[in-house]
Structure formats: C-alpha cells, structure tokens
Design an enzyme around this catalytic site. Structure first.
Site, mmCIF file in Angstrom:
data_model
loop_
_atom_site.group_PDB
_atom_site.id
_atom_site.type_symbol
_atom_site.label_atom_id
_atom_site.label_comp_id
_atom_site.label_asym_id
_atom_site.label_seq_id
_atom_site.Cartn_x
_atom_site.Cartn_y
_atom_site.Cartn_z
ATOM 1 C CB SER A 13 -1.019 -0.077 1.196
ATOM 2 O OG SER A 13 -0.304 0.123 2.577
ATOM 3 N NE ARG A 90 15.553 -12.455 3.557
ATOM 4 C CZ ARG A 90 16.707 -12.949 3.011
ATOM 5 N NH1 ARG A 90 17.223 -12.357 2.108
ATOM 6 N NH2 ARG A 90 17.010 -14.201 3.352
ATOM 7 C CG HIS A 108 9.647 0.901 11.891
ATOM 8 N ND1 HIS A 108 9.891 -0.456 11.830
ATOM 9 C CD2 HIS A 108 9.465 0.856 13.431
ATOM 10 C CE1 HIS A 108 9.712 -1.009 12.945
ATOM 11 N NE2 HIS A 108 9.056 -0.379 13.715
HETATM 12 C C1 GAR Z 1 3.855 -0.947 6.821
HETATM 13 O O1 GAR Z 1 3.059 -0.657 7.924
HETATM 14 C C2 GAR Z 1 5.109 -0.491 6.793
HETATM 15 O O2 GAR Z 1 5.457 0.556 7.789
HETATM 16 C C3 GAR Z 1 5.697 -1.841 7.740
HETATM 17 O O3 GAR Z 1 5.123 -2.929 6.944
HETATM 18 C C4 GAR Z 1 3.804 -2.205 6.380
HETATM 19 C C5 GAR Z 1 3.737 -2.657 4.929
HETATM 20 O O4 GAR Z 1 2.478 -2.217 4.317
HETATM 21 N N1 GAR Z 1 7.200 -2.069 7.627
HETATM 22 C C6 GAR Z 1 7.753 -2.567 8.453
HETATM 23 O O5 GAR Z 1 7.401 -2.993 9.531
HETATM 24 C C7 GAR Z 1 9.447 -2.681 8.062
HETATM 25 N N2 GAR Z 1 9.934 -3.287 9.581
HETATM 26 P P1 GAR Z 1 2.387 -2.182 2.856
HETATM 27 O O6 GAR Z 1 2.962 -3.322 2.130
HETATM 28 O O7 GAR Z 1 1.103 -2.021 2.667
HETATM 29 O O8 GAR Z 1 3.251 -0.754 2.477
#
Ligand code: GAR
Length: 199
Positions: A13, A90, A108
């Site tokens: 997203s 990762r 993050h």
């Molecule tokens: C998001 O909330 C991002 O901040 C988090 O994963 C989600 C991905 O959502 N990232 C982490 O936790 C990185 N350590 P998305 O695929 O819909 O963008």
C-alpha cells in the site's frame, strides 16, 4: 528525472501511495523498478496494473548478503538515485548498503527509537503508550536505527487492537513517505550526526 526503486515483501500500500503521487504529479520521480523478495506479494500485481517495471527475486533460503548482491546486480543498469523500502520485511544486506550509501530509505510503523523490529503495533499496545506513529529513516546496518527524515504521530485509543492501530498509522505512512522521498530527492537536506536537517 530522479529514479527510484521500491523494495517490498507484501501488500504494497505504501508503494501504491507513492505510485499514485507520481501519477498525479505530486511527486516528481520515476519508479524504475518494484522489486519483491516474495512471489506472492500483492504489490507485484499492483505494479503490473500501473504498468510499472516489476520483478521478483525470491529470498527464501538465500543468505541476506547473497540476496543483496543479486539485487545490486539487478538494479545497477537502472541507475536509481534512491531505494525505498516499503514493507520490505528483511534486512537489506551489506552489499546494498555499500552500493547505495545514504541512499536507502525505510518506513517503519512506530515512532522510532520506540518499537523497532516486528509486531510493532502489538509492542506499542503492550507497552501502553498513548501515542504511536510512523517514521521514515535512512537505512544503516542496524535494525531501524538510521537518521530520521520524517515522523508522524497518531493517538492510541483505549479500544485499539494491533489491527486498528496499524490502520490509523498507515494513513500517516501514505502521507509522509512521498513527502520524505521528495525531500531526499531534492537534495535539500543535510545529515549532522543523527539529525536530518533542512537545507
Ligand atoms: C507498513 O506498515 C510498513 O510501515 C511496515 O509494513 C507495512 C507494509 O505495508 N514495515 C515494517 O514493519 C518494516 N519493518 P504495505 O506493504 O501495505 O506498504
């Protein structure tokens, strides 16, 4: 036109929010590659629907630095100015850090340095914080430790679950990530120690 690569592992997203900003002329950049480390990442389908170059480099069973070397090889001919991790679950690996020093961003879903790592919203609920949020930061060799480019705060409500809190934070992620990318691509910032300052 500055060129970016976006690295994802799943839903995508944030990638979609960035792609929409570019399409609507609110972010001046070109997505040179959407790179996923998982074949089942929904982001790959989104990239296809946007007509954007996309590729899967599976990471299962591949050592972090070996994957990073493959990614560096794949990205080298694309001449990207910036790599944006967007739900890339990762560690990036030293070969990528060496190839793109100070040119990798991550988003993050917490107000770093609180709650690095995984299960972030549950960590925030368990700790009992009244506010959480999201952070865009430069990636260094630590876990969610690089200099902070942008943050946004959201309240934690009494009836929040990890899911409802994540959804509220995500709205802010989609707002600040394109802004942070624009700032970094503009070059109008300087890093002094841990601080990312305008100008
Ligand atoms: C998001 O909330 C991002 O901040 C988090 O994963 C989600 C991905 O959502 N990232 C982490 O936790 C990185 N350590 P998305 O695929 O819909 O963008």
């Amino acid at each position: 036109m500055k060129r970016i690569a976006i690295l994802v592992s799943g839903r995508g997203s944030n990638f979609e929010a960035i792609a929409r900003c570019i399409r609507e002329g609110r972010l001046e950049a070109q997505i040179a590659m959407l790179l996923s480390n998982r074949a089942d990442a929904a982001a790959l389908k989104t990239a296809a629907s946007f007509g954007l170059p996309h590729h899967c480099l599976p990471s299962q069973g591949v050592a972090t630095d070996d994957w990073a070397r493959q990614a560096v090889e794949l990205l080298a001919p694309l001449n990207v100015d910036l790599i944006c991790l967007a739900g890339f679950m990762r560690r990036v690996g030293q070969p990528l850090l060496d190839a793109y020093p100070g040119r990798i961003l991550n988003i993050h879903p917490s107000l770093l340095p609180a709650f690095p790592g995984l299960e972030v919203q549950q960590q925030a609920l368990d700790y009992g914080v009244k506010f959480s949020g999201c952070t865009v930061h430069f990636v260094d060799s630590g876990l969610d430790t690089g200099p902070i480019v942008a943050q946004a705060m959201v309240p934690v409500l009494d009836n929040d679950t990890a899911r409802t809190l994540a959804a509220r934070i995500l709205v802010e992620e989609h707002r600040i990530y394109p802004q942070a990318i624009a700032l970094v691509l503009s070059g109008k910032y300087r890093v002094e120690g841990r601080r990312v300052l305008a100008g």
